[in-house]
Design an enzyme around this catalytic site. Structure first.
Site, PDB file in Angstrom:
ATOM      1  N   PHE A 111       0.820  -1.224   0.000  1.00 55.66           N
ATOM      2  CA  PHE A 111       0.000   0.000   0.000  1.00 55.66           C
ATOM      3  C   PHE A 111       0.848   1.267   0.000  1.00 55.66           C
ATOM      4  CE2 PHE A 111       0.177   2.306   3.993  1.00 55.66           C
ATOM      5  CZ  PHE A 111       0.878   1.434   4.813  1.00 55.66           C
ATOM      6  N   LYS A 112       2.139   1.129   0.350  1.00 48.89           N
ATOM      7  CA  LYS A 112       2.978   2.333   0.418  1.00 48.89           C
ATOM      8  C   LYS A 112       3.094   3.027  -0.935  1.00 48.89           C
ATOM      9  CE  LYS A 112       5.418   1.266   4.634  1.00 48.89           C
ATOM     10  NZ  LYS A 112       4.822  -0.023   5.042  1.00 48.89           N
ATOM     11  N   ASP A 113       2.826   2.293  -2.022  1.00 51.38           N
ATOM     12  CA  ASP A 113       2.846   2.920  -3.344  1.00 51.38           C
ATOM     13  C   ASP A 113       1.811   4.045  -3.471  1.00 51.38           C
ATOM     14  OD1 ASP A 113       4.860   1.279  -4.449  1.00 51.38           O
ATOM     15  OD2 ASP A 113       3.415  -0.273  -4.980  1.00 51.38           O
ATOM     16  N   LEU A 116       3.757   6.962  -1.937  1.00 51.60           N
ATOM     17  CA  LEU A 116       5.098   7.279  -2.440  1.00 51.60           C
ATOM     18  C   LEU A 116       5.123   7.557  -3.934  1.00 51.60           C
ATOM     19  CD1 LEU A 116       7.029   5.017   0.003  1.00 51.60           C
ATOM     20  CD2 LEU A 116       7.343   7.474  -0.264  1.00 51.60           C
TER      21      LEU A 116
END
Ligand SMILES: *Cc1c(COP(=O)(O)O)cnc(C)c1O
Length: 466
Positions: A111-113, A116
């Site tokens: 989910f960090k995409d 970021l």
């Protein structure tokens, strides 16, 4: 929009400066001075929008006049077009009124995409305008490094140096960082552990003399406000897909640094009907212990099957503490200075308020494996170990079965094949097509000794205009 520090002493900043700043100068974290609030009618009018259109409506008030509306729309279109599913954050049904929101359809499968991919573009936009350059320096034990590298690969005004502990990250995670091509991408494997890497980053931020004044360091860790902001959007998206805002939703969130779930708390404050937020932790359960007994106390780090949630303290929790203390920065400062020395509690009525806002659960490795196996047997659906903790906690904490319960699916199971195997599921999770050749791609990284002078010299010599 102005941003203020949770410790009350640092100067207020606008969006651009908050983007480029890590910690505030008083050691606090930046939060918006006030939150936008959307009426039910307004939220209802967003039904049927694409993910990026919705993202614009939710985030625009935070960005304000720092970026013209058309430029911001274009940036969001680009950001969310790199996701492999048309819905960007698709929902998968597990049982009646029970769902997983798949947040792992981005380039690095976590989910960090969501944050970021946007952060890289925001940084480059602002740096282009200011004719500035930054060096992003970060330490990673896994997911953040690859998501940050993917987010910055096309940035013209950013060089990124990611330190990882040599031979101590999984092969998938290492390859996701070291196979990305780009002159501005630099992977350093440090002969040491994750704490050594983190210490070098921290010390370098404190003394940037090694860069010779020609560029400056920037941080993309989870305390960066823009990351939280981007994560608010998918709570709206899930709600709208399941009949919101005319019914309320429950969310269960696998939690480490309290970033993702804090975004859910903000969505609620901004007007989205959310009747339950579940903090799901692994054995590193400082938040669950606080929620159950009003004691905030560091324990030793435990290594679990869900490494992206292996933390001792949750840095973003400070943002909630700020609200729980009526936005009194001095009170937060005192509390956290004491917390660094030993266990602390907050006043009972404040703690009771926190308990109204959140439920919590801690899930050990055995229960993580059990739920991976159970869901695979019942649904032929593979959970990654982090998402599994969310589903387990959702089922343990659920209050009202008529309210849709949505667990945030934070990673793709193919990122954690060992945990899946350990659960007894014999099916091997497959990497999606765009990553199927990951193990054939060429890797690029430099191994350096556990020595800060050597690492700093490497950075000073290798950033673009050095
Ligand atoms: C980072 C991460 C988490 C924890 O998110 P926080 O915002 O730190 O709470 C959970 N699951 C996965 C897969 C992650 O990469």
């Amino acid at each position: 929009m102005r941003y203020i520090s949770t410790r009350g002493e640092a100067p207020a900043l606008g969006f651009e400066d908050v983007l480029l700043t890590g910690l505030a100068t008083d050691g606090g974290l930046y939060v918006p001075e006030s939150l936008p609030h959307f009426s039910l009618e307004e939220i209802r009018s967003w039904r049927g929008l694409s993910y990026s259109e919705l993202a614009f409506n939710v985030m625009h008030p935070f960005v304000d006049d720092a970026i013209p509306a058309d430029d911001f729309r274009k940036m969001l279109d680009e950001t969310y077009s790199v996701f492999s599913h048309k819905a960007v954050a698709p929902l998968v049904q597990l049982d009646s009124n029970e769902w997983v929101m798949e947040l792992f359809r981005g380039p690095t499968l976590a989910f960090k995409d969501f944050a970021l991919q946007l952060l890289g573009r925001l940084l480059d936009y602002v740096l282009e305008k200011r004719k500035q350059h930054v060096v992003i320096m970060g330490a990673t034990s896994g997911d953040t490094g690859s998501a940050a590298i993917e987010g910055c690969r096309r940035c013209e005004h950013v060089d990124i140096f990611i330190l990882h502990p040599y031979e101590r990250v999984s092969e998938v995670q290492r390859r996701q960082m070291t196979t990305v091509k780009g002159d501005n991408i630099h992977n350093i494997a440090v002969r040491g552990n994750f704490d050594d890497c983190q210490r070098m980053v921290k010390e370098s931020f404190g003394n940037q003399g090694f860069l010779g004044g020609k560029t400056q360091l920037a941080a993309v860790n989870s305390i960066n406000w823009a990351r939280i902001m981007a994560q608010i959007v998918y709570y709206f998206q899930a709600s709208l897909a399941l009949g919101g805002p005319d019914r309320s939703m429950a969310f269960s969130v696998p939690t480490g640094n309290f970033g993702d779930i804090f975004a859910g708390y903000l969505a609620k404050k901004m007007g989205l009907p959310i009747s339950q937020l579940v903090i799901a932790t692994n054995r590193n359960d400082i938040l669950h212990r606080f929620m159950s007994g009003n004691k905030y106390e560091q324990h030793k780090l435990e290594h679990t099957l869900s490494p992206s949630m292996d933390i001792m303290v949750s840095s973003n929790f400070e943002r909630l503490l700020f609200d729980l203390h009526g936005r009194d920065g001095q009170a937060v400062k005192t509390l956290l200075e004491n917390a660094a020395k030993g266990p602390v509690s907050i006043e009972d009525y404040r703690w009771r308020h926190a308990r109204k806002l959140f439920d919590s659960d801690a899930v050990d490795d055995k229960s993580t494996c059990d739920i991976i196996r159970e869901i695979h047997e019942q649904n032929e659906y593979l959970l990654d170990p982090h998402t599994a903790i969310g589903v387990r906690a959702a089922r343990n904490c659920r209050r009202d079965r008529s309210v849709p319960m949505i667990t945030l699916g934070t990673a793709h199971p193919a990122k954690f094949p060992d945990a899946v195997a350990e659960s007894g599921v014999t099916v091997k999770p497959q990497l999606p097509a765009h990553m199927a050749d990951l193990f054939e791609r060429e890797e690029r990284y430099t191994v350096l000794d556990n020595n800060i002078a050597g690492v700093q010299e490497f950075i000073a010599r290798h950033w673009k205009n050095a």
